[in-house]
Design a protein around this motif. Structure first.
Motif, short mmCIF file in Angstrom:
data_model
loop_
_atom_site.label_atom_id
_atom_site.label_comp_id
_atom_site.label_asym_id
_atom_site.label_seq_id
_atom_site.Cartn_x
_atom_site.Cartn_y
_atom_site.Cartn_z
N VAL A 85 0.81 -1.12 -0.01
CA VAL A 85 0.17 -0.06 -0.10
C VAL A 85 0.85 1.27 -0.03
O VAL A 85 1.90 1.41 0.94
N VAL A 86 0.69 1.93 -1.08
CA VAL A 86 1.34 3.12 -1.32
C VAL A 86 0.39 4.54 -1.09
O VAL A 86 -0.57 4.40 -1.89
N ILE A 87 0.61 5.62 -0.40
CA ILE A 87 -0.45 6.65 -0.38
C ILE A 87 0.61 7.96 -0.54
O ILE A 87 1.52 8.10 0.18
N PHE A 88 0.17 8.56 -1.69
CA PHE A 88 0.86 9.97 -2.02
C PHE A 88 -0.02 10.92 -1.14
O PHE A 88 -1.41 11.19 -1.54
N THR A 89 0.57 11.82 -0.36
CA THR A 89 -0.36 12.77 0.41
C THR A 89 0.31 14.32 0.37
O THR A 89 1.53 14.39 -0.09
N LYS A 90 -0.33 15.20 1.17
CA LYS A 90 0.31 16.49 1.52
C LYS A 90 0.04 16.65 3.08
O LYS A 90 -1.10 16.29 3.56
N SER A 91 1.03 17.06 3.80
CA SER A 91 0.92 17.05 4.98
C SER A 91 -0.16 18.18 5.84
O SER A 91 -0.50 17.92 6.82
N SER A 92 -0.51 18.99 4.88
CA SER A 92 -1.71 19.92 5.20
C SER A 92 -3.05 19.45 4.78
O SER A 92 -3.98 20.22 5.28
N CYS A 93 -3.03 18.49 4.10
CA CYS A 93 -4.44 17.74 3.72
C CYS A 93 -5.01 16.97 4.58
O CYS A 93 -4.73 15.94 5.05
N PHE A 94 -6.28 17.27 5.17
CA PHE A 94 -7.25 16.62 6.16
C PHE A 94 -7.58 15.35 5.64
O PHE A 94 -7.68 14.56 6.48
N MET A 95 -8.06 15.25 4.49
CA MET A 95 -8.50 13.93 3.84
C MET A 95 -7.39 13.03 3.69
O MET A 95 -7.68 11.78 4.14
N CYS A 96 -6.12 13.37 3.62
CA CYS A 96 -4.99 12.34 3.39
C CYS A 96 -4.73 12.07 4.89
O CYS A 96 -4.48 10.67 5.18
N HIS A 97 -4.96 12.83 5.72
CA HIS A 97 -4.61 12.30 7.26
C HIS A 97 -5.85 11.29 7.62
O HIS A 97 -5.34 10.16 8.20
N SER A 98 -7.02 11.40 7.20
CA SER A 98 -8.00 10.54 7.48
C SER A 98 -8.09 9.29 6.62
O SER A 98 -8.10 7.96 7.36
N ILE A 99 -7.32 9.28 5.56
CA ILE A 99 -7.19 8.15 4.57
C ILE A 99 -6.05 7.22 5.35
O ILE A 99 -6.04 6.03 5.36
N LYS A 100 -4.98 8.14 5.74
CA LYS A 100 -3.85 7.25 6.46
C LYS A 100 -4.41 6.53 7.67
O LYS A 100 -4.21 5.47 7.77
N ALA A 101 -5.06 7.12 8.34
CA ALA A 101 -5.60 6.69 9.64
C ALA A 101 -6.51 5.40 9.38
O ALA A 101 -6.54 4.57 10.18
N LEU A 102 -7.29 5.43 8.30
CA LEU A 102 -8.55 4.29 8.07
C LEU A 102 -7.26 3.13 7.79
O LEU A 102 -7.57 2.03 8.13
N PHE A 103 -6.30 3.32 6.76
CA PHE A 103 -5.24 2.07 6.49
C PHE A 103 -4.64 1.54 7.73
O PHE A 103 -4.67 0.42 8.03
N TYR A 104 -4.12 2.57 8.86
CA TYR A 104 -3.75 2.05 9.78
C TYR A 104 -4.66 1.45 10.87
O TYR A 104 -4.31 0.28 11.33
N ASP A 105 -5.88 1.88 10.78
CA ASP A 105 -6.86 1.26 11.72
C ASP A 105 -7.18 -0.10 10.99
O ASP A 105 -7.75 -1.07 11.91
N LEU A 106 -7.14 -0.48 9.71
CA LEU A 106 -7.26 -1.67 9.10
C LEU A 106 -6.34 -2.67 9.26
O LEU A 106 -6.57 -3.87 9.03
N GLY A 107 -5.05 -2.07 9.91
CA GLY A 107 -3.88 -3.04 10.18
C GLY A 107 -2.92 -2.95 9.06
O GLY A 107 -1.94 -3.65 9.17
#
Length: 102
Positions: free
Chosen positions: A13-35
């Motif tokens: 799994v690879v995610i391209f994000t920007k540190s200031s993007c709130f949706m990026c943070h949410s998507i990263k959190a979802l993947f971490y929550d899924l393990g």
């Protein structure tokens, strides 16, 4: 374009994000929550971030972040990932890519 494809194929799994993007943070959190433990590339903190953002746009990423790749294949942005999660197929995609085990 080549750098994006190379980075996208290095981990399940690879995610391209920007540190200031709130949706990026949410998507990263979802993947971490899924393990899953995604490789995260912050475009605004990379010297080649602007070129990678143009390459993502060329792949059809609109908006350009977050851009999620699973098994080296572009899956989509936040709305696509949330839709896959709600319908129940995101977890199976992660299992198939060996990003999580169940």
């Amino acid at each position: 374009m080549e750098r994006v494809r190379d980075l996208a194929s290095k981990k399940a799994v690879v995610i391209f994000t920007k540190s200031s993007c709130f949706m990026c943070h949410s998507i990263k959190a979802l993947f971490y929550d899924l393990g899953a433990s995604p490789a995260v590339h912050e475009l605004d903190q990379d010297t080649k971030g602007r070129e990678m953002e143009w390459a993502l746009k060329g792949l059809g990423c609109n908006p350009t972040v977050p851009a999620v790749f699973i098994g080296g294949v572009f899956v989509g942005s936040s709305k696509d990932i949330i839709s896959l999660h709600v319908e129940g197929s995101l977890k199976q995609m992660l299992i198939n890519a060996k990003a999580i085990w169940f």
